[in-house]
Design a protein around this motif. Structure first.
Motif, PDB file in Angstrom:
ATOM      1  N   ALA A 124       4.964   5.783  -3.703  1.00  0.00           N
ATOM      2  CA  ALA A 124       3.916   5.043  -4.417  1.00  0.00           C
ATOM      3  C   ALA A 124       4.523   4.105  -5.457  1.00  0.00           C
ATOM      4  O   ALA A 124       4.090   2.952  -5.604  1.00  0.00           O
ATOM      5  CB  ALA A 124       2.938   6.022  -5.070  1.00  0.00           C
ATOM      6  N   ILE A 125       5.540   4.580  -6.186  1.00  0.00           N
ATOM      7  CA  ILE A 125       6.197   3.739  -7.192  1.00  0.00           C
ATOM      8  C   ILE A 125       6.836   2.526  -6.511  1.00  0.00           C
ATOM      9  O   ILE A 125       6.724   1.393  -6.977  1.00  0.00           O
ATOM     10  CB  ILE A 125       7.274   4.551  -7.962  1.00  0.00           C
ATOM     11  CG1 ILE A 125       6.631   5.696  -8.749  1.00  0.00           C
ATOM     12  CG2 ILE A 125       8.062   3.650  -8.909  1.00  0.00           C
ATOM     13  CD1 ILE A 125       7.631   6.751  -9.232  1.00  0.00           C
ATOM     14  N   ALA A 126       7.497   2.778  -5.382  1.00  0.00           N
ATOM     15  CA  ALA A 126       8.177   1.694  -4.664  1.00  0.00           C
ATOM     16  C   ALA A 126       7.179   0.667  -4.141  1.00  0.00           C
ATOM     17  O   ALA A 126       7.413  -0.541  -4.210  1.00  0.00           O
ATOM     18  CB  ALA A 126       9.005   2.266  -3.516  1.00  0.00           C
ATOM     19  N   LYS A 127       6.043   1.145  -3.629  1.00  0.00           N
ATOM     20  CA  LYS A 127       5.030   0.228  -3.110  1.00  0.00           C
ATOM     21  C   LYS A 127       4.487  -0.647  -4.237  1.00  0.00           C
ATOM     22  O   LYS A 127       4.314  -1.859  -4.086  1.00  0.00           O
ATOM     23  CB  LYS A 127       3.891   1.019  -2.455  1.00  0.00           C
ATOM     24  CG  LYS A 127       2.947   0.157  -1.644  1.00  0.00           C
ATOM     25  CD  LYS A 127       1.687   0.901  -1.239  1.00  0.00           C
ATOM     26  CE  LYS A 127       1.898   1.762  -0.019  1.00  0.00           C
ATOM     27  NZ  LYS A 127       0.613   2.337   0.468  1.00  0.00           N
ATOM     28  N   LEU A 128       4.253  -0.011  -5.389  1.00  0.00           N
ATOM     29  CA  LEU A 128       3.768  -0.732  -6.568  1.00  0.00           C
ATOM     30  C   LEU A 128       4.757  -1.820  -6.981  1.00  0.00           C
ATOM     31  O   LEU A 128       4.378  -2.975  -7.216  1.00  0.00           O
ATOM     32  CB  LEU A 128       3.566   0.281  -7.702  1.00  0.00           C
ATOM     33  CG  LEU A 128       2.981  -0.200  -9.022  1.00  0.00           C
ATOM     34  CD1 LEU A 128       1.595  -0.781  -8.818  1.00  0.00           C
ATOM     35  CD2 LEU A 128       2.930   0.963 -10.024  1.00  0.00           C
TER      36      LEU A 128
ATOM     37  N   THR B 182      -0.219  -3.375  -0.842  1.00  0.00           N
ATOM     38  CA  THR B 182      -0.498  -3.127  -2.260  1.00  0.00           C
ATOM     39  C   THR B 182      -0.916  -1.672  -2.422  1.00  0.00           C
ATOM     40  O   THR B 182      -1.366  -1.029  -1.472  1.00  0.00           O
ATOM     41  CB  THR B 182      -1.633  -4.016  -2.804  1.00  0.00           C
ATOM     42  OG1 THR B 182      -2.790  -3.836  -1.981  1.00  0.00           O
ATOM     43  CG2 THR B 182      -1.250  -5.476  -2.828  1.00  0.00           C
ATOM     44  N   LEU B 183      -0.759  -1.173  -3.640  1.00  0.00           N
ATOM     45  CA  LEU B 183      -1.224   0.173  -3.964  1.00  0.00           C
ATOM     46  C   LEU B 183      -2.648   0.036  -4.498  1.00  0.00           C
ATOM     47  O   LEU B 183      -2.876  -0.717  -5.449  1.00  0.00           O
ATOM     48  CB  LEU B 183      -0.310   0.788  -5.027  1.00  0.00           C
ATOM     49  CG  LEU B 183      -0.448   2.286  -5.291  1.00  0.00           C
ATOM     50  CD1 LEU B 183       0.005   3.096  -4.086  1.00  0.00           C
ATOM     51  CD2 LEU B 183       0.366   2.686  -6.519  1.00  0.00           C
ATOM     52  N   PRO B 184      -3.624   0.737  -3.901  1.00  0.00           N
ATOM     53  CA  PRO B 184      -4.999   0.640  -4.404  1.00  0.00           C
ATOM     54  C   PRO B 184      -5.053   0.962  -5.905  1.00  0.00           C
ATOM     55  O   PRO B 184      -4.331   1.836  -6.386  1.00  0.00           O
ATOM     56  CB  PRO B 184      -5.750   1.695  -3.588  1.00  0.00           C
ATOM     57  CG  PRO B 184      -4.961   1.828  -2.331  1.00  0.00           C
ATOM     58  CD  PRO B 184      -3.528   1.611  -2.728  1.00  0.00           C
TER      59      PRO B 184
END
Lengths: 281, 281
Positions: free
Chosen positions: B122-126, B79-81
């Protein structure tokens, strides 16, 4: 979290810092960043990182370099462990020998390999590790099949990926274009790139999935020159040895493939060997 | 490394295991894998992982799930913090408000954002974190601008990425194609995909960088149906609110943008707000 022993706190830090380096390859991070995050002394962080550096090194996961000075910090340079490299290449060669790989025009079907996330990731890490000392600013490819590899190599190098288009699009804004001799039909085609996509003066790595005659690579190099940029290195996943002799600048290939006729089985087969990417300097 | 105390070995293990999970999102790994790697008892590895799980959880890095049974093991769901998510979206909105973003035909220039490795990552992880419980088999996009995002989302989900082509290529082997209404000209175009690229019965996530009228998404869905696959979710990075009303299946967007005329400055400007991706269930 409840109050904890010094050792527990230290272990928490090394878990966090380890994951941070792995998630941020080729990205400079300061001691202060971690010291602030954990509200602890820089000297403690420094000891943690020394420890992590040793474990990374021992397990061939890459190096954590220290850059001295006010603007300095640590930077993690990933590598693929030797054993993983060997099993990766053996696996790809086995895949190349099986299935229906030979397409009309002596093209080779590779898309399935570069679709698989673990193969793509390992190939990209391997490629990035070879060029990460070259101070690169961008990784350039031409649409479409090499884009995945380009994106992943760029992630490991922590620089933008740039995709050159084969035809104009309404979404690109102003572009610069060059003509090149397309390998598929030996005819002159056009490639172009949005002017905003590549900064002048950039040091560029060219990535492609497949090289046959090299016309596309020559086109990419002249386009990169039009942007006042410098092509520093060229790397292809697979090159065909069934090609016309044409003078090309030096490039690295992970694999060489040759289409050979198997008389007994009365069919064409694909033979592969490791490319010059693996030559010792 | 020289022989070391048991305590030191535990430190080494948690560094290695932490980096392993981060490098292998959504991939099942057995206790035996680590026990063999370190030549130690599974119970020790189990304790190590409990510790790492707590640190990951506390720092909002994701969860390490345990799957019971003979075929079981651990799987890391990233997950993105929350704080990173907020600063990411604020940063993107600031970028959207600046620079020359509005292109002819009400298209919006986004390529620079998706070129940058840390933003893309970051966008992809989200995105991946929202859909990773859906048992997906593939992430599908159409060339060219959404490919980078598709590749990175697929990496986090540990499933293949699949790129639908707008025009036939000599390198694709046999393909299946459908017609669709292209948003750029409201004309009928063709999209196609190599038959070998997508397995029948796959559960698919569609990813695209930009949605205007949705014709492309409807085309992708009917193509996916032709492969006897099921579109389970649809997600776009940015959607335009300057669009024709057309019935579309439910989709998530990270951002909504609207092109508005600023009378005082006598120019068109881009306004953005968070999309329904962030709606609470």
């Amino acid at each position: 979290m409840e109050p904890q022993s010094k050792k527990t706190k230290r272990n928490q830090r090394i878990v966090y810092i380890s994951q941070y380096f792995i998630s941020h390859p080729n990205q400079l991070v300061s001691l202060s960043y971690f010291a602030d995050y954990f509200a602890c002394a820089k000297s403690s962080i420094s000891e943690d990182i020394d420890f992590i550096r040793d474990v990374f090194q021992y397990n061939q996961l890459g190096t954590i370099q220290t850059i001295a000075g006010v603007q300095g910090g640590m930077i993690y340079l990933p590598t693929l462990p030797e054993q993983e490299e060997q099993s990766l290449m053996a696996h790809i060669q086995a895949e190349l020998a099986s299935g229906k790989r030979i397409l009309p025009g002596n093209y080779v079907y590779l898309a399935d390999l570069l679709q698989k996330p673990h193969l793509l990731d390992a190939i990209a890490k391997l490629i990035a590790s070879k060029y990460q000392s070259l101070n690169l600013d961008a990784v350039v490819t031409i649409e479409t099949k090499g884009i995945g590899l380009c994106v992943e190599v760029a992630r490991y190098l922590n620089i933008p990926h740039v995709v050159v288009r084969r035809s104009s699009s309404d979404m690109d804004g102003s572009t610069i274009s060059v003509n090149y001799v397309s390998g598929s039909h030996q005819r002159v085609s056009k490639m172009e790139l949005s002017k905003a996509s590549l900064q002048p003066g950039s040091r560029v790595l060219i990535i492609d999935d497949f090289l046959r005659n090299g016309g596309t690579m020559l086109g990419l190099m002249s386009l990169i020159e039009e942007f006042d940029c410098k092509t520093v290195a060229r790397c292809v996943f697979v090159e065909s040895t069934n090609k016309d002799p044409q003078p090309l600048p030096a490039y690295d290939s992970l694999l060489k493939v040759e289409i050979v006729y198997n008389k007994e089985a009365s069919r064409f087969e694909l033979q592969s060997e490791l490319g010059n990417f693996f030559d010792k300097k």
